[in-house]
Design a protein around this motif. Structure first.
Motif, PDB file in Angstrom:
ATOM      1  N   THR A  57     -10.610  39.790  22.320  1.00 13.90           N
ATOM      2  CA  THR A  57      -9.261  40.161  22.772  1.00 13.90           C
ATOM      3  C   THR A  57      -8.801  41.485  22.178  1.00 13.90           C
ATOM      4  O   THR A  57      -7.946  42.141  22.750  1.00 13.90           O
ATOM      5  CB  THR A  57      -8.231  39.066  22.435  1.00 13.90           C
ATOM      6  OG1 THR A  57      -8.303  38.781  21.041  1.00 13.90           O
ATOM      7  CG2 THR A  57      -8.459  37.817  23.249  1.00 13.90           C
ATOM      8  N   ASP A  96      -9.307  47.927  26.738  1.00  8.87           N
ATOM      9  CA  ASP A  96      -9.764  47.832  28.116  1.00  8.87           C
ATOM     10  C   ASP A  96      -9.697  49.204  28.779  1.00  8.87           C
ATOM     11  O   ASP A  96      -8.614  49.726  29.034  1.00  8.87           O
ATOM     12  CB  ASP A  96      -8.901  46.835  28.886  1.00  8.87           C
ATOM     13  CG  ASP A  96      -9.530  46.396  30.184  1.00  8.87           C
ATOM     14  OD1 ASP A  96     -10.489  47.059  30.633  1.00  8.87           O
ATOM     15  OD2 ASP A  96      -9.071  45.393  30.756  1.00  8.87           O
ATOM     16  N   ARG A  98      -5.728  49.301  35.858  1.00  3.32           N
ATOM     17  CA  ARG A  98      -5.064  48.015  36.098  1.00  3.32           C
ATOM     18  C   ARG A  98      -5.193  47.563  37.546  1.00  3.32           C
ATOM     19  O   ARG A  98      -5.276  46.381  37.839  1.00  3.32           O
ATOM     20  CB  ARG A  98      -3.577  48.119  35.733  1.00  3.32           C
ATOM     21  CG  ARG A  98      -3.347  48.359  34.272  1.00  3.32           C
ATOM     22  CD  ARG A  98      -3.274  47.041  33.550  1.00  3.32           C
ATOM     23  NE  ARG A  98      -3.024  47.262  32.133  1.00  3.32           N
ATOM     24  CZ  ARG A  98      -3.805  46.827  31.190  1.00  3.32           C
ATOM     25  NH1 ARG A  98      -4.871  46.135  31.476  1.00  3.32           N
ATOM     26  NH2 ARG A  98      -3.529  47.056  29.933  1.00  3.32           N
ATOM     27  N   GLN A 104      -7.826  44.679  39.165  1.00  5.28           N
ATOM     28  CA  GLN A 104      -8.487  43.828  38.162  1.00  5.28           C
ATOM     29  C   GLN A 104      -8.297  42.361  38.505  1.00  5.28           C
ATOM     30  O   GLN A 104      -7.179  41.893  38.654  1.00  5.28           O
ATOM     31  CB  GLN A 104      -7.894  44.078  36.775  1.00  5.28           C
ATOM     32  CG  GLN A 104      -8.464  45.245  36.064  1.00  5.28           C
ATOM     33  CD  GLN A 104      -7.983  45.302  34.621  1.00  5.28           C
ATOM     34  OE1 GLN A 104      -7.549  44.292  34.056  1.00  5.28           O
ATOM     35  NE2 GLN A 104      -8.054  46.466  34.037  1.00  5.28           N
ATOM     36  N   HIS A 145     -10.472  39.996  36.751  1.00  5.68           N
ATOM     37  CA  HIS A 145     -10.974  39.269  35.587  1.00  5.68           C
ATOM     38  C   HIS A 145     -10.605  40.012  34.313  1.00  5.68           C
ATOM     39  O   HIS A 145     -10.611  41.232  34.270  1.00  5.68           O
ATOM     40  CB  HIS A 145     -12.499  39.113  35.675  1.00  5.68           C
ATOM     41  CG  HIS A 145     -12.951  38.524  36.969  1.00  5.68           C
ATOM     42  ND1 HIS A 145     -12.787  37.202  37.266  1.00  5.68           N
ATOM     43  CD2 HIS A 145     -13.536  39.090  38.061  1.00  5.68           C
ATOM     44  CE1 HIS A 145     -13.267  36.956  38.476  1.00  5.68           C
ATOM     45  NE2 HIS A 145     -13.717  38.097  38.977  1.00  5.68           N
ATOM     46  N   THR A 146     -10.325  39.249  33.275  1.00  6.92           N
ATOM     47  CA  THR A 146      -9.965  39.863  31.998  1.00  6.92           C
ATOM     48  C   THR A 146     -11.206  40.448  31.337  1.00  6.92           C
ATOM     49  O   THR A 146     -12.327  39.980  31.561  1.00  6.92           O
ATOM     50  CB  THR A 146      -9.317  38.841  31.050  1.00  6.92           C
ATOM     51  OG1 THR A 146     -10.288  37.839  30.730  1.00  6.92           O
ATOM     52  CG2 THR A 146      -8.079  38.215  31.664  1.00  6.92           C
ATOM     53  N   LEU A 147     -10.991  41.455  30.516  1.00  8.87           N
ATOM     54  CA  LEU A 147     -12.104  42.082  29.784  1.00  8.87           C
ATOM     55  C   LEU A 147     -12.789  41.079  28.851  1.00  8.87           C
ATOM     56  O   LEU A 147     -14.023  41.009  28.835  1.00  8.87           O
ATOM     57  CB  LEU A 147     -11.608  43.298  29.009  1.00  8.87           C
ATOM     58  CG  LEU A 147     -12.663  44.030  28.202  1.00  8.87           C
ATOM     59  CD1 LEU A 147     -13.639  44.742  29.121  1.00  8.87           C
ATOM     60  CD2 LEU A 147     -12.018  45.020  27.263  1.00  8.87           C
ATOM     61  N   CYS A 177     -15.257  38.912  30.853  1.00  2.00           N
ATOM     62  CA  CYS A 177     -16.461  39.643  31.278  1.00  2.00           C
ATOM     63  C   CYS A 177     -17.415  39.853  30.103  1.00  2.00           C
ATOM     64  O   CYS A 177     -18.625  39.633  30.225  1.00  2.00           O
ATOM     65  CB  CYS A 177     -16.066  40.988  31.879  1.00  2.00           C
ATOM     66  SG  CYS A 177     -15.180  40.874  33.442  1.00  2.00           S
ATOM     67  N   PRO A 219     -11.013  30.096  34.314  1.00  3.14           N
ATOM     68  CA  PRO A 219     -10.470  31.389  34.751  1.00  3.14           C
ATOM     69  C   PRO A 219      -9.436  31.206  35.859  1.00  3.14           C
ATOM     70  O   PRO A 219      -9.369  30.152  36.496  1.00  3.14           O
ATOM     71  CB  PRO A 219     -11.706  32.122  35.275  1.00  3.14           C
ATOM     72  CG  PRO A 219     -12.607  31.034  35.721  1.00  3.14           C
ATOM     73  CD  PRO A 219     -12.367  29.882  34.786  1.00  3.14           C
ATOM     74  N   THR A 220      -8.639  32.246  36.084  1.00  6.30           N
ATOM     75  CA  THR A 220      -7.639  32.177  37.143  1.00  6.30           C
ATOM     76  C   THR A 220      -8.330  32.049  38.495  1.00  6.30           C
ATOM     77  O   THR A 220      -9.361  32.665  38.745  1.00  6.30           O
ATOM     78  CB  THR A 220      -6.746  33.439  37.142  1.00  6.30           C
ATOM     79  OG1 THR A 220      -7.594  34.578  37.241  1.00  6.30           O
ATOM     80  CG2 THR A 220      -5.917  33.520  35.876  1.00  6.30           C
ATOM     81  N   THR A 276     -17.808  46.962  34.032  1.00  9.04           N
ATOM     82  CA  THR A 276     -17.003  46.814  32.816  1.00  9.04           C
ATOM     83  C   THR A 276     -17.748  47.391  31.618  1.00  9.04           C
ATOM     84  O   THR A 276     -17.168  48.100  30.796  1.00  9.04           O
ATOM     85  CB  THR A 276     -16.683  45.327  32.571  1.00  9.04           C
ATOM     86  OG1 THR A 276     -15.992  44.813  33.693  1.00  9.04           O
ATOM     87  CG2 THR A 276     -15.834  45.143  31.338  1.00  9.04           C
TER      88      THR A 276
END
Length: 187
Positions: free
Chosen positions: A11, A15, A19, A22, A24-26, A29, A64-65, A78
């Motif tokens: 976290t 990144d 924006r 996007q 997926h979060t860094l 990945c 994941p979302t 990424t």
């Protein structure tokens, strides 16, 4: 997404992506990349196959979302722009890689293959010499510690004291190659 240790480990990574667009979060990945490599996958197509093979388990684990995982090409894009030094620090902190007293730390400098300027005919390409790193290797456990980049106008002999100070280790045995056995380094 639930709080999983490998996600928390990444976290802090900056990144570099835009924006817009996007999905997926860094940290997701990078976590999937790290797990796929740890599982023995070499290459992005193999990583993609691994993600597809374990899709249901990975969705259940990471939540994941929209229950969507990144593709191998998303992970590849990424990784193209990630700060490798920040990644190695996060990875070392996650695995808690620290030498213990009595271990042997082998230190050596290496020039990265094909890292010099190849394009002589391109006026937009900056001129640069090959990239040189000084790395530390934990012999007993077979682990590599965070490398130290050598200044382009210097050499590994001058970068070695910086790496030793950065590691700030006590009770560890250092092993060097012949180039690093200079009289000035011994003091």
């Amino acid at each position: 997404m639930s709080e999983i240790e490998i996600i928390k480990a990444f976290t802090g990574l900056q990144d570099p992506r835009r924006r817009a667009g996007q999905r997926h979060t860094l940290p997701l990945c990078i976590a999937l990349f790290t797990l796929a490599i740890a599982a023995g996958n070499k290459g992005f197509l193999a990583i993609g196959d691994w993600i597809l093979s374990y899709r249901e388990q990975l969705i259940e684990l990471f939540q994941p979302t929209k229950n969507r995982l990144p593709s191998y090409s998303t992970i590849r894009r990424t990784l193209l722009h990630i700060n490798y030094e920040q990644y190695s620090v996060c990875l070392a902190n996650f695995f808690d890689i620290k030498p213990v007293p009595g271990e042997t730390v082998a230190i050596d400098g290496k020039v990265l293959k094909h890292s010099y300027q190849v394009e002589n005919d391109n006026p937009n390409s900056d001129s640069h010499p090959a990239i040189m790193l000084v790395s530390a290797y934990l012999v007993e456990r077979g682990l590599i510690l965070e490398p130290c980049e050598v200044d382009s106008k210097s050499n590994e002999i001058k970068a070695l004291p910086e790496l030793i100070e950065k590691l700030a280790l006590k009770g560890v045995v250092f092993a060097f190659d012949a180039i690093n056995t200079q009289k000035k380094l011994a003091s």
